[in-house]
Design an enzyme around this catalytic site. Sequence first.
Site, PDB file in Angstrom:
ATOM      1  N   THR A   9      -0.490  -4.061   7.007  1.00  0.00           N
ATOM      2  CA  THR A   9       0.883  -3.578   7.040  1.00  0.00           C
ATOM      3  C   THR A   9       0.927  -2.308   6.225  1.00  0.00           C
ATOM      4  O   THR A   9      -0.046  -1.943   5.587  1.00  0.00           O
ATOM      5  CB  THR A   9       1.777  -4.696   6.456  1.00  0.00           C
TER       6      THR A   9
ATOM      7  N   SER B 176       9.168 -13.519   7.562  1.00  0.00           N
ATOM      8  CA  SER B 176       8.311 -12.491   7.005  1.00  0.00           C
ATOM      9  C   SER B 176       8.253 -12.618   5.492  1.00  0.00           C
ATOM     10  O   SER B 176       9.066 -13.311   4.888  1.00  0.00           O
ATOM     11  CB  SER B 176       8.888 -11.119   7.376  1.00  0.00           C
TER      12      SER B 176
ATOM     13  N   ARG C 158      12.602  -6.621  13.207  1.00  0.00           N
ATOM     14  CA  ARG C 158      11.551  -7.642  13.317  1.00  0.00           C
ATOM     15  C   ARG C 158      11.325  -8.006  14.788  1.00  0.00           C
ATOM     16  O   ARG C 158      12.275  -8.037  15.582  1.00  0.00           O
ATOM     17  CB  ARG C 158      12.017  -8.877  12.543  1.00  0.00           C
TER      18      ARG C 158
ATOM     19  N   GLU D 170       2.817 -10.761  15.694  1.00  0.00           N
ATOM     20  CA  GLU D 170       3.776 -11.238  14.690  1.00  0.00           C
ATOM     21  C   GLU D 170       4.188 -12.693  14.880  1.00  0.00           C
ATOM     22  O   GLU D 170       4.599 -13.367  13.943  1.00  0.00           O
ATOM     23  CB  GLU D 170       5.024 -10.352  14.694  1.00  0.00           C
TER      24      GLU D 170
HETATM   25  N1  GLU Z   1       3.287 -10.154   9.007  1.00  0.00           N
HETATM   26  C1  GLU Z   1       3.495 -10.209   7.595  1.00  0.00           C
HETATM   27  C2  GLU Z   1       4.930 -10.421   7.247  1.00  0.00           C
HETATM   28  O1  GLU Z   1       5.771  -9.972   7.948  1.00  0.00           O
HETATM   29  C3  GLU Z   1       3.025  -8.985   6.899  1.00  0.00           C
HETATM   30  C4  GLU Z   1       1.584  -8.898   6.959  1.00  0.00           C
HETATM   31  C5  GLU Z   1       1.008  -7.980   5.940  1.00  0.00           C
HETATM   32  O2  GLU Z   1       1.597  -7.693   4.921  1.00  0.00           O
HETATM   33  O3  GLU Z   1      -0.077  -7.494   6.178  1.00  0.00           O
HETATM   34  O4  GLU Z   1       5.208 -11.002   6.258  1.00  0.00           O
END
Ligand code: GLU
Length: 598
Positions: free
Chosen positions: A419, A483, A131, A456
Amino acid sequence: MTRGGWMGVALAALLAWPGGPSAAQQAADAVSPEAAGAGALALTPEVAAAQEAKAAGRSVKAREWMVAVANPHAAMAGARVLRAGGTAADAMVAVQAVLGLVEPQSSGLGGGAFLLWYDAQAGALTTLDGRETAPMVATPTLFQDEDGAPLGFFEAVVGGLSVGTPGTPALMQAAHERWGRLPWPGLFKDAITLAEDGFDVSPRLAGLVDRDAARLAVHPETARYFLPGGAPLAEGDMLRNPAYADVLRLIGRQGAEAFYTGALAEDIVAAVHGAARPGLLSLRDLEGYAVKERAPVCAPYRGHDVCGMGPPSSGGLTVGQILGLLEGYDLTALGPRSARAWRLIGDASRLAFADRGRYMADSDFVPVPAKGLLAPDYLARRAEALEGDAALRDVAPGMPEFDHAGLWGPGGTLSQPATSHISIVDGYGNALSMTTTIENAFGSRVMVRGMLLNNELTDFSFRTHRDGRPVANAVAPGKRPRSSMAPTIVMRGGAPVLVLGSPGGSRIIGYVAQALIAQLDWGMDVQQAAAMGHLVNRFGTFDIERGTRAEALAAPLADLGYEVEPRAMTSGLHLIALTPDGLRGGADPRREGVALGQ
Ligand code: GLU
């Protein structure tokens, strides 16, 4: 590849998709950021066969190995490595290198990821946390204006301020050092070739560029790449990225250190500081970045162990809580079309999200009652709230057993999905489940040497306090933002039986929980579970996937007291089942990926 090729398969996929979108939905989705890019890049007969299976709603079968990812080029790169005797870790490196090129909106070297690894030889499961981290000079008010008011989401996202220290290059290397077999430099070969020779812009990428054109225009390098000559890239355009090829060659030769130190690191820092809203990332942050190996978080469900990623992700704990709350209910008897089943799932999810909001954050910085949150007696007590027949009126966080006195305020963070999920099983019996991200579509929109940098840090809470209480997920130097990513491996009798995960922001948790229930309670196979229309409840409103059979549940759920919201829900589930009859792969029809195996 021609435009006709993409479109033809897209249409076939939509027609064959059980409960698939209507024509109107198809048109609407074409321009949405979560667009259903159910296209195909039929580069090899193998890919064409996999696309055909996906379009027909069939899983892909294999005996030795399998890779299921969001883009056919990436799947082919992974398959090439696996065919050559590489491990799932080797294949992941090749897949991630290609994804950063062909699906730049979703993941890349400028982002972060979580990885679960089942080691066949050791018979053990572990996780790697790659992360992003907050810069060492970041303060809790990072995303507030001079008056202490939280910035608007996109105000915070676009530019340098949202960029955390990337973890993906270090994660790729850590996984390869531990579990790789093939030489590191060769794993970048396909990505380098594609970056230099060019690849066709996919419908999904073109749609997203078009929609995001104003934000992509803010930084010159980003604009030159995505809006050449001022016009957005179009579907089928040939796109080359020689700068990215050079980065891959450099990392191939010198390892991930070449990303975290030296000229490339200096360029990254300069880009962050020179960006629209200058950020705080420093050379010291890059140099000091470390991947963390952590124990997986496992929760029992229907005789299985559902294992996932613990803090700083809320994914494993929240999915585990949802399933734990539902364990006492016979969802099999109720079935997938029953509003009562969805009332239970929806309210279990709301209860879990209430705990998530209060308690879950980076456990290296704040105490997280991980054990208490999954304790069977705690969940059994919480599940008593599900006894009624209608939607819960009020949902509040519970009081899990906790060896700290914690008075946390609820922390809300908005996360817009962009993602990708990678599922791989190799010929040695190892399994890899990795969710990889640059957060928002195109991340911070800051590009360096052909790579987009993440945003992020906007996964942190913008507020430091709520209701007079500190928020667990507030920004702190070196801390990792909470996250929702939920890479998952389901174990039974000590062996993996299912590998899965999805993008989707905080809806990831609902997509993964639903895919698990679809398979473990309702007997669906991986492809059916990937294609099923979504119903997700996080904070009370029931999101129902527009244009799917799930819409039939809208009226009954409204009668039970929910506010229902039909909407596009572009998950990106990639699944592999390990069955007594071999491997079965499934790829989400809402995205462009495939499962390939042998
Ligand atoms: N940044 C999000 C997370 O880490 C994920 C974003 C996404 O799923 O598009 O939870």
